[in-house]
Scaffold this active site. Structure first.
Site, PDB file in Angstrom:
ATOM      1  N   GLU A  80     -45.760 -27.060  95.192  1.00  0.00           N
ATOM      2  CA  GLU A  80     -46.340 -26.896  93.850  1.00  0.00           C
ATOM      3  C   GLU A  80     -47.282 -28.033  93.447  1.00  0.00           C
ATOM      4  O   GLU A  80     -47.061 -28.720  92.456  1.00  0.00           O
ATOM      5  CB  GLU A  80     -45.236 -26.733  92.806  1.00  0.00           C
ATOM      6  CG  GLU A  80     -44.394 -25.488  93.018  1.00  0.00           C
ATOM      7  CD  GLU A  80     -43.425 -25.228  91.871  1.00  0.00           C
ATOM      8  OE1 GLU A  80     -43.146 -26.157  91.080  1.00  0.00           O
ATOM      9  OE2 GLU A  80     -42.942 -24.085  91.769  1.00  0.00           O
ATOM     10  N   GLU A 109     -41.774 -18.274  96.249  1.00  0.00           N
ATOM     11  CA  GLU A 109     -40.701 -18.484  95.269  1.00  0.00           C
ATOM     12  C   GLU A 109     -40.804 -17.413  94.197  1.00  0.00           C
ATOM     13  O   GLU A 109     -41.897 -17.124  93.715  1.00  0.00           O
ATOM     14  CB  GLU A 109     -40.802 -19.851  94.575  1.00  0.00           C
ATOM     15  CG  GLU A 109     -40.368 -21.041  95.389  1.00  0.00           C
ATOM     16  CD  GLU A 109     -40.305 -22.313  94.528  1.00  0.00           C
ATOM     17  OE1 GLU A 109     -40.044 -22.211  93.300  1.00  0.00           O
ATOM     18  OE2 GLU A 109     -40.524 -23.412  95.074  1.00  0.00           O
TER      19      GLU A 109
END
Length: 461
Positions: free
Chosen positions: A214, A364
């Site tokens: 991320e 995710e």
């Protein structure tokens, strides 16, 4: 006569004990080297993953805690339990951390210095994954502070007096930190597994590498700091400090290349066998104006990241996307969140087909059980919609390459749970839904004849 018989038996018994010892000592090593020749590397063919000549669509999960649990003998068994549970659902890929920088059970204690005990724990994770026929997507550093992350690298550089800035975002442009990170990458990629004897870069058990979990750089909303390293908007003081550190301003100019290209190119120079992704959440930046309306709200465009731009590097084999509408929106109904999910996924699948020409893996996704209107049945609907988008993409040979649920864990691990965690066996409807997805994707790829899926899916036609 009895002593004579005992005298004859003892050598035979000793031989058998010795033979048994040798067998059990070297059996696993032989099996791993046998597996090395039998297991093929996952490759990319256009917008699809392929292995052994067949398309591969991923139904998998996240268990970030594998290495941490494998360090200690009393918790190591949970790694095998989780891998076995995943395999029984037909899941093929698990995403987990291959980093822990500083702090408790650190893999990298300080720049370039590693704890062999923790490295052996990661060896164990990879070896156990192969035993259970599960591949690993290994993430290399965290944008967040958990398990050290980029902030630990910045702290190390600052403590040693070579850091350009105390900002966490200097991870992307500080030349000293880039060297720290490259040293770590070299140690990891060339690591010889103490269990299997296979170097990580040569092990097909590893599905792919993820550069950073991320990535964000909110201090530069243009996205240039993440994309380009180092940026040319240093203060005069930092320019002077950089000059003193490098002792040659030409080095400063020479190293002004794209950070993503530099790091991914470095990885590929050591390991050209494995796939590589950035680790993005999928947000669109200001340089993708046509896609900004797809973002959940305004704030994602100000994070210094861009899905299309960051995924376009020639060294990036596939793009990654995350799905967390209940964390991204404010005051949206559950039904509206479901509509967003379909739009979000379809937009990225289209980008994979038309802009990137690469697979898109949704690495995710999760639905929080802390939402004020949360009901357990919502998770099943949420998962099903996500699985359906990928299944339809697979049937049409499009770029939607699969999903990895966040997160799965085992009984007795409540301390590692978050608002998204699931113990598979405790939620029968979710368990059956994940098996169903494995079987659907197996039918699309023609992999239902493989032993594991054939047994799992035989009663689901």
């Amino acid at each position: 006569m009895a002593p004579a018989r005992n005298g004859a038996v003892l050598p035979i018994l000793g031989f058998l004990i010795c033979a048994a010892f040798i067998y059990f000592s070297f059996r696993d090593l032989w099996l791993y080297h046998k597996a090395k020749t039998e297991l093929g590397f996952v490759k990319r063919n256009g917008t699809q993953f392929v292995v052994d000549g067949k398309a591969l669509y991923v139904n998998g999960w996240n268990s970030y805690w594998f290495m941490d649990h494998a360090v200690n003998e009393h918790s190591r068994y949970r790694v095998s339990e989780m891998l076995e549970a995943g395999a029984k659902m037909g899941l093929t890929v698990c995403r987990t951390w291959a980093f822990n920088d500083g702090g408790y059970n650190a893999l990298q204690i300080s720049p370039g210095h590693f704890d062999e005990r923790v490295f052996q724990a990661l060896d164990h994770v990879i070896a156990e994954a192969r035993k259970h026929d599960v591949r690993l997507l290994l993430s290399l550093v965290n944008n967040l502070q958990a398990y050290g992350g980029k902030s630990q690298y910045v702290k190390w550089a600052w403590q040693e007096g070579v850091g350009l800035s105390s900002s966490n975002d200097s991870f992307f442009f500080d030349p000293s930190i880039r060297k720290y990170f490259k040293n770590y990458l070299t140690a990891l990629l060339t690591r010889k597994n103490s269990v299997t004897g296979i170097e990580y870069r040569n092990d097909p058990t590893i599905f792919a590498w993820e550069l950073i979990n991320e990535p964000r750089c909110s201090s530069d909303v243009s996205g240039d700091t993440l994309q380009v390293s180092p940026p040319f908007h240093f203060s005069l003081l930092n320019r002077f400090r950089l000059f003193l550190i490098q002792q040659n301003i030409n080095t400063f100019l020479a190293e002004s290349q794209e950070w993503i290209d530099e790091m991914t190119g470095f990885i590929k120079s050591i390991d050209d066998k494995h796939l590589l992704t950035v680790g993005l959440e999928g947000f669109y930046g200001p340089k993708s104006p046509k896609r900004l309306t797809v973002n959940p709200e305004q704030w994602p465009s100000e994070l210094g990241t861009d899905f299309v731009r960051n995924s376009n590097s020639s060294n990036i084999d596939f793009a990654s996307v995350h799905i967390y509408p209940d964390h991204w929106f404010h005051d949206q109904s559950f039904e509206d969140k479901l509509k967003f999910v379909v739009k979000w996924m379809q937009s990225h699948v289209e980008d994979g087909m038309k802009e990137l020409k690469k697979p898109v893996l949704f690495t995710e996704f999760g639905l929080s059980n802390l939402n004020k209107d949360y009901e357990p049945s919502q998770r099943e609907r949420f998962y099903r919609i996500i699985f359906d988008v990928v299944y339809k993409s697979a049937k049409r040979r499009k770029s939607g390459a699969g999903t990895l649920v966040w997160q799965l864990f085992m009984e007795g691990m409540e301390g590692f749970n978050d608002e998204f965690g699931i113990v598979p066996h405790e939620q029968d409807s979710m368990y059956r839904l994940m098996i169903e997805q494995s079987c659907r994707l197996g039918r699309v790829t023609g992999r239902l004849k493989e032993h594991k899926l054939k047994k799992l899916c035989s009663h689901r036609h």
